[in-house]
Design a protein around this motif. Structure first.
Motif, PDB file in Angstrom:
ATOM      1  N   GLU A 177      46.395  74.936 102.498  1.00 22.00           N
ATOM      2  CA  GLU A 177      47.362  74.138 101.740  1.00 22.00           C
ATOM      3  C   GLU A 177      48.103  73.179 102.665  1.00 22.00           C
ATOM      4  O   GLU A 177      48.578  73.554 103.732  1.00 22.00           O
ATOM      5  CB  GLU A 177      48.364  75.030 101.010  1.00 22.00           C
ATOM      6  CG  GLU A 177      49.306  74.234 100.143  1.00 22.00           C
ATOM      7  CD  GLU A 177      50.032  75.074  99.118  1.00 22.00           C
ATOM      8  OE1 GLU A 177      51.109  74.651  98.695  1.00 22.00           O
ATOM      9  OE2 GLU A 177      49.524  76.133  98.744  1.00 22.00           O
ATOM     10  N   LYS A 178      48.218  71.928 102.240  1.00 20.18           N
ATOM     11  CA  LYS A 178      48.935  70.906 103.001  1.00 20.18           C
ATOM     12  C   LYS A 178      50.432  71.176 102.957  1.00 20.18           C
ATOM     13  O   LYS A 178      50.962  71.653 101.945  1.00 20.18           O
ATOM     14  CB  LYS A 178      48.663  69.516 102.420  1.00 20.18           C
ATOM     15  CG  LYS A 178      47.231  69.100 102.488  1.00 20.18           C
ATOM     16  CD  LYS A 178      46.926  68.538 103.835  1.00 20.18           C
ATOM     17  CE  LYS A 178      45.508  67.977 103.841  1.00 20.18           C
ATOM     18  NZ  LYS A 178      45.080  67.650 105.167  1.00 20.18           N
ATOM     19  N   ILE A 179      51.104  70.873 104.065  1.00 21.82           N
ATOM     20  CA  ILE A 179      52.554  70.999 104.130  1.00 21.82           C
ATOM     21  C   ILE A 179      53.151  69.692 104.626  1.00 21.82           C
ATOM     22  O   ILE A 179      52.494  68.916 105.312  1.00 21.82           O
ATOM     23  CB  ILE A 179      53.001  72.178 105.032  1.00 21.82           C
ATOM     24  CG1 ILE A 179      52.396  72.057 106.426  1.00 21.82           C
ATOM     25  CG2 ILE A 179      52.659  73.512 104.385  1.00 21.82           C
ATOM     26  CD1 ILE A 179      52.916  73.091 107.422  1.00 21.82           C
ATOM     27  N   ASN A 180      54.403  69.467 104.248  1.00 21.11           N
ATOM     28  CA  ASN A 180      55.143  68.270 104.644  1.00 21.11           C
ATOM     29  C   ASN A 180      56.491  68.680 105.217  1.00 21.11           C
ATOM     30  O   ASN A 180      56.954  69.803 104.993  1.00 21.11           O
ATOM     31  CB  ASN A 180      55.372  67.361 103.431  1.00 21.11           C
ATOM     32  CG  ASN A 180      54.072  66.879 102.850  1.00 21.11           C
ATOM     33  OD1 ASN A 180      53.347  66.141 103.503  1.00 21.11           O
ATOM     34  ND2 ASN A 180      53.761  67.307 101.639  1.00 21.11           N
ATOM     35  N   SER A 181      57.134  67.764 105.883  1.00 20.25           N
ATOM     36  CA  SER A 181      58.415  68.069 106.518  1.00 20.25           C
ATOM     37  C   SER A 181      59.503  68.432 105.523  1.00 20.25           C
ATOM     38  O   SER A 181      60.462  69.106 105.864  1.00 20.25           O
ATOM     39  CB  SER A 181      58.873  66.895 107.379  1.00 20.25           C
ATOM     40  OG  SER A 181      59.035  65.747 106.592  1.00 20.25           O
ATOM     41  N   TYR A 182      59.372  68.019 104.283  1.00 19.76           N
ATOM     42  CA  TYR A 182      60.400  68.292 103.274  1.00 19.76           C
ATOM     43  C   TYR A 182      60.135  69.570 102.470  1.00 19.76           C
ATOM     44  O   TYR A 182      60.944  69.953 101.631  1.00 19.76           O
ATOM     45  CB  TYR A 182      60.551  67.104 102.317  1.00 19.76           C
ATOM     46  CG  TYR A 182      59.253  66.668 101.689  1.00 19.76           C
ATOM     47  CD1 TYR A 182      58.743  67.307 100.570  1.00 19.76           C
ATOM     48  CD2 TYR A 182      58.530  65.614 102.228  1.00 19.76           C
ATOM     49  CE1 TYR A 182      57.544  66.917 100.009  1.00 19.76           C
ATOM     50  CE2 TYR A 182      57.325  65.215 101.669  1.00 19.76           C
ATOM     51  CZ  TYR A 182      56.848  65.870 100.556  1.00 19.76           C
ATOM     52  OH  TYR A 182      55.646  65.477 100.005  1.00 19.76           O
ATOM     53  N   ASP A 183      59.008  70.249 102.706  1.00 18.15           N
ATOM     54  CA  ASP A 183      58.704  71.487 101.985  1.00 18.15           C
ATOM     55  C   ASP A 183      59.595  72.643 102.444  1.00 18.15           C
ATOM     56  O   ASP A 183      59.984  72.700 103.610  1.00 18.15           O
ATOM     57  CB  ASP A 183      57.248  71.902 102.210  1.00 18.15           C
ATOM     58  CG  ASP A 183      56.256  71.009 101.487  1.00 18.15           C
ATOM     59  OD1 ASP A 183      56.607  70.478 100.417  1.00 18.15           O
ATOM     60  OD2 ASP A 183      55.138  70.843 102.008  1.00 18.15           O
ATOM     61  N   GLU A 184      59.913  73.531 101.524  1.00 10.68           N
ATOM     62  CA  GLU A 184      60.604  74.770 101.877  1.00 10.68           C
ATOM     63  C   GLU A 184      59.511  75.792 102.210  1.00 10.68           C
ATOM     64  O   GLU A 184      58.692  76.124 101.357  1.00 10.68           O
ATOM     65  CB  GLU A 184      61.437  75.281 100.711  1.00 10.68           C
ATOM     66  CG  GLU A 184      62.134  76.592 101.041  1.00 10.68           C
ATOM     67  CD  GLU A 184      62.846  77.176  99.849  1.00 10.68           C
ATOM     68  OE1 GLU A 184      64.077  77.064  99.809  1.00 10.68           O
ATOM     69  OE2 GLU A 184      62.160  77.715  98.965  1.00 10.68           O
ATOM     70  N   ILE A 185      59.512  76.257 103.435  1.00 10.62           N
ATOM     71  CA  ILE A 185      58.476  77.173 103.910  1.00 10.62           C
ATOM     72  C   ILE A 185      59.126  78.495 104.286  1.00 10.62           C
ATOM     73  O   ILE A 185      60.190  78.524 104.906  1.00 10.62           O
ATOM     74  CB  ILE A 185      57.741  76.566 105.122  1.00 10.62           C
ATOM     75  CG1 ILE A 185      57.066  75.260 104.694  1.00 10.62           C
ATOM     76  CG2 ILE A 185      56.720  77.556 105.695  1.00 10.62           C
ATOM     77  CD1 ILE A 185      56.480  74.464 105.818  1.00 10.62           C
ATOM     78  N   ALA A 186      58.487  79.587 103.901  1.00  8.47           N
ATOM     79  CA  ALA A 186      59.006  80.912 104.236  1.00  8.47           C
ATOM     80  C   ALA A 186      57.861  81.771 104.795  1.00  8.47           C
ATOM     81  O   ALA A 186      56.746  81.713 104.307  1.00  8.47           O
ATOM     82  CB  ALA A 186      59.578  81.583 102.989  1.00  8.47           C
ATOM     83  N   LEU A 187      58.178  82.526 105.864  1.00  8.07           N
ATOM     84  CA  LEU A 187      57.239  83.497 106.419  1.00  8.07           C
ATOM     85  C   LEU A 187      57.658  84.866 105.941  1.00  8.07           C
ATOM     86  O   LEU A 187      58.789  85.301 106.180  1.00  8.07           O
ATOM     87  CB  LEU A 187      57.261  83.469 107.958  1.00  8.07           C
ATOM     88  CG  LEU A 187      56.826  82.198 108.639  1.00  8.07           C
ATOM     89  CD1 LEU A 187      56.805  82.411 110.158  1.00  8.07           C
ATOM     90  CD2 LEU A 187      55.466  81.736 108.171  1.00  8.07           C
ATOM     91  N   ILE A 188      56.743  85.549 105.283  1.00 13.50           N
ATOM     92  CA  ILE A 188      57.048  86.841 104.670  1.00 13.50           C
ATOM     93  C   ILE A 188      56.109  87.896 105.260  1.00 13.50           C
ATOM     94  O   ILE A 188      54.909  87.892 104.982  1.00 13.50           O
ATOM     95  CB  ILE A 188      56.889  86.772 103.147  1.00 13.50           C
ATOM     96  CG1 ILE A 188      57.709  85.605 102.589  1.00 13.50           C
ATOM     97  CG2 ILE A 188      57.261  88.093 102.497  1.00 13.50           C
ATOM     98  CD1 ILE A 188      57.320  85.165 101.216  1.00 13.50           C
TER      99      ILE A 188
END
Length: 81
Positions: A67-78
């Motif tokens: 999945e592509k990610i961008n600087s404005y995405d909310e990302i969480a490591l679980i």
């Protein structure tokens, strides 16, 4: 890029959030996918490799490695429970 950390990932990195610069990473490739981000974080924080399976959420939805990610995405490591 801001990453929310939980459980063991928070313990390893030592903070509940982590900022990853998106303009320049000292000659490193900027992560553009979840998989690239995971590799970047494992290279930066080798102890993360000890966690069997870290799930990544992007914008509150579970995400696959491609999945592509961008600087404005909310990302969480679980981490696993």
């Amino acid at each position: 890029m801001t990453i929310l950390l939980f459980g063991a990932t928070k313990d390893i990195i030592g903070t509940p959030t982590l900022s990853v610069p998106t303009a320049s990473l000292s000659g490193r490739k900027i992560p553009n996918t979840v998989g690239e981000l995971k590799k970047f974080l494992e290279n930066t924080y080798p102890e993360l490799k000890s966690i069997s399976k870290v799930t990544v959420a992007v914008n509150q939805n579970y995400a696959s490695d491609n999945e592509k990610i961008n600087s404005y995405d909310e990302i969480a490591l679980i981490p696993p429970p």
